[in-house]
Design a protein around this motif. Structure first.
Motif, PDB file in Angstrom:
ATOM      1  N   THR A  63       1.158  -1.171   0.070  1.00 33.17           N
ATOM      2  CA  THR A  63      -0.050  -0.071   0.052  1.00 33.17           C
ATOM      3  C   THR A  63       0.754   1.264   0.102  1.00 33.17           C
ATOM      4  O   THR A  63       2.142   0.934   0.502  1.00 33.17           O
ATOM      5  N   SER A  64       0.482   2.250  -0.523  1.00 36.55           N
ATOM      6  CA  SER A  64       1.237   3.541  -0.591  1.00 36.55           C
ATOM      7  C   SER A  64       0.330   4.724   0.252  1.00 36.55           C
ATOM      8  O   SER A  64       1.067   5.786   0.448  1.00 36.55           O
ATOM      9  N   VAL A  65      -0.735   4.512   0.621  1.00 34.26           N
ATOM     10  CA  VAL A  65      -1.565   5.434   1.385  1.00 34.26           C
ATOM     11  C   VAL A  65      -2.335   4.634   2.470  1.00 34.26           C
ATOM     12  O   VAL A  65      -2.790   3.783   2.316  1.00 34.26           O
ATOM     13  N   THR A  66      -2.474   5.411   3.789  1.00 33.90           N
ATOM     14  CA  THR A  66      -3.227   4.995   4.789  1.00 33.90           C
ATOM     15  C   THR A  66      -4.356   5.922   5.126  1.00 33.90           C
ATOM     16  O   THR A  66      -3.869   6.992   5.356  1.00 33.90           O
ATOM     17  N   CYS A  67      -5.606   5.476   5.071  1.00 27.68           N
ATOM     18  CA  CYS A  67      -6.531   6.550   5.227  1.00 27.68           C
ATOM     19  C   CYS A  67      -7.188   5.959   6.525  1.00 27.68           C
ATOM     20  O   CYS A  67      -7.789   5.084   6.823  1.00 27.68           O
ATOM     21  N   VAL A  68      -7.140   6.988   7.487  1.00 25.11           N
ATOM     22  CA  VAL A  68      -7.730   6.857   8.893  1.00 25.11           C
ATOM     23  C   VAL A  68      -9.320   7.237   8.665  1.00 25.11           C
ATOM     24  O   VAL A  68      -9.577   8.283   8.630  1.00 25.11           O
ATOM     25  N   LEU A  69     -10.247   6.203   8.900  1.00 27.01           N
ATOM     26  CA  LEU A  69     -11.494   6.668   8.835  1.00 27.01           C
ATOM     27  C   LEU A  69     -11.987   6.895  10.417  1.00 27.01           C
ATOM     28  O   LEU A  69     -12.102   5.874  11.201  1.00 27.01           O
ATOM     29  N   ALA A  70     -12.184   8.030  10.583  1.00 26.78           N
ATOM     30  CA  ALA A  70     -12.354   8.356  12.130  1.00 26.78           C
ATOM     31  C   ALA A  70     -13.758   8.641  12.367  1.00 26.78           C
ATOM     32  O   ALA A  70     -14.495   9.482  11.847  1.00 26.78           O
ATOM     33  N   GLY A  71     -14.119   7.885  13.518  1.00 28.32           N
ATOM     34  CA  GLY A  71     -15.318   8.023  14.060  1.00 28.32           C
ATOM     35  C   GLY A  71     -15.301   8.689  15.589  1.00 28.32           C
ATOM     36  O   GLY A  71     -14.305   9.182  16.106  1.00 28.32           O
ATOM     37  N   ALA A  72     -16.329   8.276  16.535  1.00 28.13           N
ATOM     38  CA  ALA A  72     -16.254   9.026  17.811  1.00 28.13           C
ATOM     39  C   ALA A  72     -14.922   8.630  18.428  1.00 28.13           C
ATOM     40  O   ALA A  72     -14.359   9.390  19.341  1.00 28.13           O
ATOM     41  N   SER A  73     -14.541   7.270  18.603  1.00 28.49           N
ATOM     42  CA  SER A  73     -13.578   6.883  19.255  1.00 28.49           C
ATOM     43  C   SER A  73     -12.271   6.234  18.743  1.00 28.49           C
ATOM     44  O   SER A  73     -11.392   5.746  19.266  1.00 28.49           O
ATOM     45  N   THR A  96      -6.927  11.790   7.250  1.00 32.53           N
ATOM     46  CA  THR A  96      -8.078  11.433   8.045  1.00 32.53           C
ATOM     47  C   THR A  96      -9.205  11.656   7.210  1.00 32.53           C
ATOM     48  O   THR A  96      -9.295  12.740   6.559  1.00 32.53           O
ATOM     49  N   VAL A  97     -10.193  10.796   7.207  1.00 30.97           N
ATOM     50  CA  VAL A  97     -11.823  11.262   6.706  1.00 30.97           C
ATOM     51  C   VAL A  97     -12.502  11.014   7.934  1.00 30.97           C
ATOM     52  O   VAL A  97     -12.797   9.699   8.211  1.00 30.97           O
ATOM     53  N   ASN A  98     -13.189  12.064   8.306  1.00 31.16           N
ATOM     54  CA  ASN A  98     -14.217  11.732   9.260  1.00 31.16           C
ATOM     55  C   ASN A  98     -15.490  11.065   8.783  1.00 31.16           C
ATOM     56  O   ASN A  98     -15.950  11.503   7.827  1.00 31.16           O
ATOM     57  N   ILE A  99     -16.027  10.063   9.574  1.00 31.79           N
ATOM     58  CA  ILE A  99     -17.338   9.174   9.025  1.00 31.79           C
ATOM     59  C   ILE A  99     -18.285   9.438   9.927  1.00 31.79           C
ATOM     60  O   ILE A  99     -19.214   8.538   9.808  1.00 31.79           O
ATOM     61  N   ASP A 100     -18.075  10.162  10.908  1.00 31.31           N
ATOM     62  CA  ASP A 100     -19.234  10.333  12.072  1.00 31.31           C
ATOM     63  C   ASP A 100     -20.737  10.593  11.352  1.00 31.31           C
ATOM     64  O   ASP A 100     -21.586  10.107  11.720  1.00 31.31           O
ATOM     65  N   GLY A 101     -20.661  11.407  10.263  1.00 35.60           N
ATOM     66  CA  GLY A 101     -21.878  11.669   9.652  1.00 35.60           C
ATOM     67  C   GLY A 101     -22.464  10.671   8.894  1.00 35.60           C
ATOM     68  O   GLY A 101     -23.506  10.707   8.221  1.00 35.60           O
ATOM     69  N   VAL A 102     -21.652   9.610   8.313  1.00 32.47           N
ATOM     70  CA  VAL A 102     -22.117   8.292   7.505  1.00 32.47           C
ATOM     71  C   VAL A 102     -23.318   7.575   8.515  1.00 32.47           C
ATOM     72  O   VAL A 102     -22.816   7.318   9.598  1.00 32.47           O
TER      73      VAL A 102
END
Length: 198
Positions: A63-73, A96-102
């Motif tokens: 892999t060349s990228v790490t995408c952190v899918l950020a929820g509440a904790s 970081t990609v915030n996913i709390d709204g999903v």
């Protein structure tokens, strides 16, 4: 296509993560940007720490990228932090990609948590550059990877002092819902890869 590792807190966010991870399929025909799924889910809790660490390192391979899918904790999860640490060591682009709204499978959104990349940092000592983590209200040396990181392996400027430099200083953060992630996540990932020279 960019091979991307997705790091997230499994139990509360797996449904949200699947939606985000699979969003590139929708745009693939009209847009060459996107990503192949190179991530792994949480391994069995019956495994030893060393076995689980090896499992996660294997998931990061190629892999060349790490995408952190950020929820509440997500920010507080030990194995998310390990995936971030190993991504730094490996030289992956980070975002970081915030996913709390999903919405999850019950149609419910979550609350926004802290940025996981702001909870990990680097600092310099006379012995080299080391990882730190925010734990119990203070910065401490990161315990799951204690070796010095060669400055030449970093794609961003190395810290010059003992002062903590949060990883979020060098990495972009997005909101999947508010910033139309279904359309834009491919370009976000490409930006992270470009910043890391990958």
């Amino acid at each position: 296509m960019r091979r991307t590792f997705f790091s997230f807190h499994y139990a509360p966010d797996v449904w949200r993560a699947w939606n985000v991870r699979n969003s590139w399929v929708v745009q693939n025909e009209k847009n060459s940007e996107g990503f192949f799924d190179g991530s792994v889910f949480e391994a069995s809790q019956k495994e030893s720490d060393d076995v689980l660490k090896a499992f996660l390192r294997k998931g990061l391979e190629n892999t060349s990228v790490t995408c952190v899918l950020a929820g509440a904790s997500t920010w507080s999860r030990r194995w998310v932090r390990y995936e971030i640490a190993r991504s730094v060591v490996k030289g992956n682009g980070l975002l970081t990609v915030n996913i709390d709204g999903v919405k999850n499978d019950k149609g419910m959104s979550s609350i926004k948590g802290a940025n996981p990349l702001a909870q990990m940092a680097l600092y310099r000592t006379t012995s080299g550059i080391f990882l730190a983590e925010w734990k119990e209200g203070k910065w401490v040396k990161y315990a799951d990877y204690t070796l010095a990181i060669p400055e030449k392996d970093l794609w961003f400027d190395a810290p010059r002092t003992t002062n903590i430099v949060q990883l979020s200083t060098h990495c972009m953060s997005y909101d999947f819902v508010e910033q139309n992630g279904r359309t834009n996540i491919g370009s976000w990932i490409e930006t992270a890869a470009g910043l890391a020279g990958r």
